[in-house]
Write a protein that holds these residues in place. Structure first.
Motif, PDB file in Angstrom:
ATOM      1  N   ARG A   1       1.134  -3.947 -10.645  1.00  0.00           N
ATOM      2  CA  ARG A   1       1.749  -2.636 -10.897  1.00  0.00           C
ATOM      3  C   ARG A   1       1.046  -1.856 -11.991  1.00  0.00           C
ATOM      4  N   HIS A   2       0.566  -2.560 -13.025  1.00  0.00           N
ATOM      5  CA  HIS A   2       0.171  -1.834 -14.230  1.00  0.00           C
ATOM      6  C   HIS A   2      -1.285  -2.000 -14.632  1.00  0.00           C
ATOM      7  N   ARG A   3      -2.038  -2.799 -13.915  1.00  0.00           N
ATOM      8  CA  ARG A   3      -3.381  -3.120 -14.418  1.00  0.00           C
ATOM      9  C   ARG A   3      -4.364  -1.982 -14.146  1.00  0.00           C
ATOM     10  N   GLN A   4      -4.738  -1.302 -15.165  1.00  0.00           N
ATOM     11  CA  GLN A   4      -5.586  -0.125 -15.002  1.00  0.00           C
ATOM     12  C   GLN A   4      -6.972  -0.444 -14.442  1.00  0.00           C
ATOM     13  N   PRO A   5      -7.651  -1.514 -14.866  1.00  0.00           N
ATOM     14  CA  PRO A   5      -8.990  -1.798 -14.312  1.00  0.00           C
ATOM     15  C   PRO A   5      -8.988  -2.299 -12.865  1.00  0.00           C
ATOM     16  N   LEU A   6      -7.820  -2.510 -12.274  1.00  0.00           N
ATOM     17  CA  LEU A   6      -7.786  -2.994 -10.885  1.00  0.00           C
ATOM     18  C   LEU A   6      -8.316  -1.906  -9.946  1.00  0.00           C
ATOM     19  N   VAL A   7      -9.390  -2.226  -9.200  1.00  0.00           N
ATOM     20  CA  VAL A   7      -9.984  -1.216  -8.309  1.00  0.00           C
ATOM     21  C   VAL A   7      -9.742  -1.499  -6.828  1.00  0.00           C
ATOM     22  N   ALA A   8      -9.371  -2.723  -6.478  1.00  0.00           N
ATOM     23  CA  ALA A   8      -9.114  -3.024  -5.061  1.00  0.00           C
ATOM     24  C   ALA A   8      -8.369  -4.350  -4.964  1.00  0.00           C
ATOM     25  N   LEU A   9      -7.649  -4.500  -3.851  1.00  0.00           N
ATOM     26  CA  LEU A   9      -6.943  -5.753  -3.584  1.00  0.00           C
ATOM     27  C   LEU A   9      -7.476  -6.325  -2.273  1.00  0.00           C
ATOM     28  N   VAL A  10      -7.897  -7.581  -2.311  1.00  0.00           N
ATOM     29  CA  VAL A  10      -8.298  -8.272  -1.087  1.00  0.00           C
ATOM     30  C   VAL A  10      -7.125  -9.165  -0.684  1.00  0.00           C
ATOM     31  N   LEU A  11      -6.562  -8.868   0.476  1.00  0.00           N
ATOM     32  CA  LEU A  11      -5.355  -9.561   0.914  1.00  0.00           C
ATOM     33  C   LEU A  11      -5.703 -10.511   2.058  1.00  0.00           C
ATOM     34  N   MET A  12      -5.448 -11.801   1.839  1.00  0.00           N
ATOM     35  CA  MET A  12      -5.717 -12.796   2.872  1.00  0.00           C
ATOM     36  C   MET A  12      -4.533 -12.871   3.823  1.00  0.00           C
ATOM     37  N   LEU A  13      -4.792 -12.670   5.097  1.00  0.00           N
ATOM     38  CA  LEU A  13      -3.723 -12.739   6.102  1.00  0.00           C
ATOM     39  C   LEU A  13      -4.147 -13.733   7.172  1.00  0.00           C
ATOM     40  N   ASP A  14      -3.424 -14.822   7.288  1.00  0.00           N
ATOM     41  CA  ASP A  14      -3.718 -15.794   8.347  1.00  0.00           C
ATOM     42  C   ASP A  14      -3.573 -15.072   9.690  1.00  0.00           C
ATOM     43  N   ILE A  15      -4.637 -15.035  10.445  1.00  0.00           N
ATOM     44  CA  ILE A  15      -4.661 -14.208  11.672  1.00  0.00           C
ATOM     45  C   ILE A  15      -3.555 -14.607  12.653  1.00  0.00           C
ATOM     46  N   ARG A  16      -3.098 -15.853  12.586  1.00  0.00           N
ATOM     47  CA  ARG A  16      -2.055 -16.282  13.530  1.00  0.00           C
ATOM     48  C   ARG A  16      -0.649 -15.914  13.071  1.00  0.00           C
ATOM     49  N   ARG A  17      -0.510 -15.597  11.790  1.00  0.00           N
ATOM     50  CA  ARG A  17       0.812 -15.273  11.257  1.00  0.00           C
ATOM     51  C   ARG A  17       1.024 -13.779  11.083  1.00  0.00           C
ATOM     52  N   GLY A  18      -0.045 -13.026  10.918  1.00  0.00           N
ATOM     53  CA  GLY A  18       0.093 -11.593  10.693  1.00  0.00           C
ATOM     54  C   GLY A  18       0.666 -11.299   9.318  1.00  0.00           C
ATOM     55  N   VAL A  19       1.307 -10.152   9.194  1.00  0.00           N
ATOM     56  CA  VAL A  19       1.807  -9.701   7.890  1.00  0.00           C
ATOM     57  C   VAL A  19       3.248 -10.185   7.730  1.00  0.00           C
ATOM     58  N   THR A  20       3.494 -10.926   6.665  1.00  0.00           N
ATOM     59  CA  THR A  20       4.836 -11.484   6.446  1.00  0.00           C
ATOM     60  C   THR A  20       5.601 -10.624   5.438  1.00  0.00           C
ATOM     61  N   GLU A  21       6.890 -10.920   5.299  1.00  0.00           N
ATOM     62  CA  GLU A  21       7.717 -10.198   4.328  1.00  0.00           C
ATOM     63  C   GLU A  21       7.131 -10.287   2.930  1.00  0.00           C
ATOM     64  N   LEU A  22       6.610 -11.461   2.598  1.00  0.00           N
ATOM     65  CA  LEU A  22       6.051 -11.646   1.249  1.00  0.00           C
ATOM     66  C   LEU A  22       4.826 -10.761   1.048  1.00  0.00           C
ATOM     67  N   ASP A  23       4.039 -10.595   2.104  1.00  0.00           N
ATOM     68  CA  ASP A  23       2.877  -9.701   1.996  1.00  0.00           C
ATOM     69  C   ASP A  23       3.340  -8.257   1.781  1.00  0.00           C
ATOM     70  N   HIS A  24       4.416  -7.887   2.469  1.00  0.00           N
ATOM     71  CA  HIS A  24       4.942  -6.528   2.274  1.00  0.00           C
ATOM     72  C   HIS A  24       5.427  -6.346   0.835  1.00  0.00           C
ATOM     73  N   GLY A  25       6.027  -7.394   0.293  1.00  0.00           N
ATOM     74  CA  GLY A  25       6.495  -7.321  -1.095  1.00  0.00           C
ATOM     75  C   GLY A  25       5.323  -7.072  -2.040  1.00  0.00           C
ATOM     76  N   LEU A  26       4.236  -7.774  -1.766  1.00  0.00           N
ATOM     77  CA  LEU A  26       3.045  -7.616  -2.612  1.00  0.00           C
ATOM     78  C   LEU A  26       2.484  -6.199  -2.500  1.00  0.00           C
ATOM     79  N   LEU A  27       2.454  -5.688  -1.280  1.00  0.00           N
ATOM     80  CA  LEU A  27       1.936  -4.328  -1.069  1.00  0.00           C
ATOM     81  C   LEU A  27       2.828  -3.301  -1.767  1.00  0.00           C
TER      82      LEU A  27
END
Ligand code: GDP
Length: 224
Positions: free
Chosen positions: A106-132
């Motif tokens: 939420r607050h890290r100013q130097p953060l320039v990108a997020l690489v999100l690992m998604l297991d291709i067989r599971r897709g996007v889970t509720e926890l991934d949505h929480g992170l986003l």
């Protein structure tokens, strides 16, 4: 040679006050436990055991920082975030994860990108949505659809299209990119490595530093 092959361990951050202060750009790696994050980091950085699997006993709920660039001029960090979502994690572990990882995103100013690992067989889970939901809309997201080797070519294409459509519909203002990825079968490694390296340079090109010319550019290096 990719910038990422210069990665070496820099520091572990268990509390936000321990974060590096130079303001160098950071790209964070996140994903559910077992999504293939440590395998992806290791193969992208061409190391056998740079990052440790979520299943490693005693693995702490901390952010691990890896420095990039030549030894004498660090130009950015890869940040390995703790995996999330082990059903067995006790409440206290989940809470500490939310505190550290949530505040960081939420607050890290130097953060320039997020690489999100998604297991291709599971897709996007509720926890991934929480992170986003925690991640500011201005931060570009690179989704690595991991373990692509587990699916046929047709299934891979379908999963890619579904994930792209789902996330673009839910977060229309966000900058998403997706890459089919397999650490074991070396799929998507070069493409992902180049994309991730480009986030560091983009930070300097767009930065408001008084004199960006003097900032160390993240260019490929032969540093081991
Ligand atoms: P992490 O918990 O997200 O760090 O996940 P790991 O990298 O430890 O991987 C979890 C499990 O998935 C391990 O058993 C890995 O061997 C396996 N795995 C990781 N990447 C791949 C991949 O590209 N293909 C296949 N088939 N298995 C993978």
């Amino acid at each position: 040679m990719s910038l990422l092959t210069s990665a070496r361990f820099a520091t572990t951050v268990a509390q936000l006050r321990q974060l590096p202060e130079q303001g160098l750009p950071e790209v964070a790696f996140a994903g559910r436990s077992n999504a293939g994050k440590s395998s992806a980091l290791n193969i992208l950085c061409n190391r056998r055991r740079l990052a440790f699997s979520s299943s490693t006993p005693g693995r702490t709920q901390a952010l691990n920082f890896f420095a990039l660039g030549a030894a004498e001029s660090v130009c950015g960090y890869l940040v390995d975030m703790p995996g999330y979502g082990y059903a067995v994690a006790p409440g206290a572990v989940r809470d500490s994860w939310k505190g550290l990882a949530g505040d960081y995103l939420r607050h890290r100013q130097p953060l320039v990108a997020l690489v999100l690992m998604l297991d291709i067989r599971r897709g996007v889970t509720e926890l991934d949505h929480g992170l986003l939901a925690w991640t500011p809309h201005t931060i570009p997201i690179l989704g690595l659809l991991t373990k692509a080797d587990k699916l046929s070519r047709n299934q891979q294409r379908a999963a890619l299209a579904t994930t792209r459509a789902e996330l673009s519909a839910k977060y229309p203002a966000r900058d998403f990119e997706f890459i089919l990825f397999s650490a074991t079968h070396r799929v998507g490694i070069e493409e992902a490595g180049e994309r991730i390296a480009s986030y560091y340079d983009a930070k300097f090109l767009n930065s408001n530093l008084p004199n960006p010319i003097e900032a160390p550019l993240c260019t490929p290096t032969n540093t081991p």
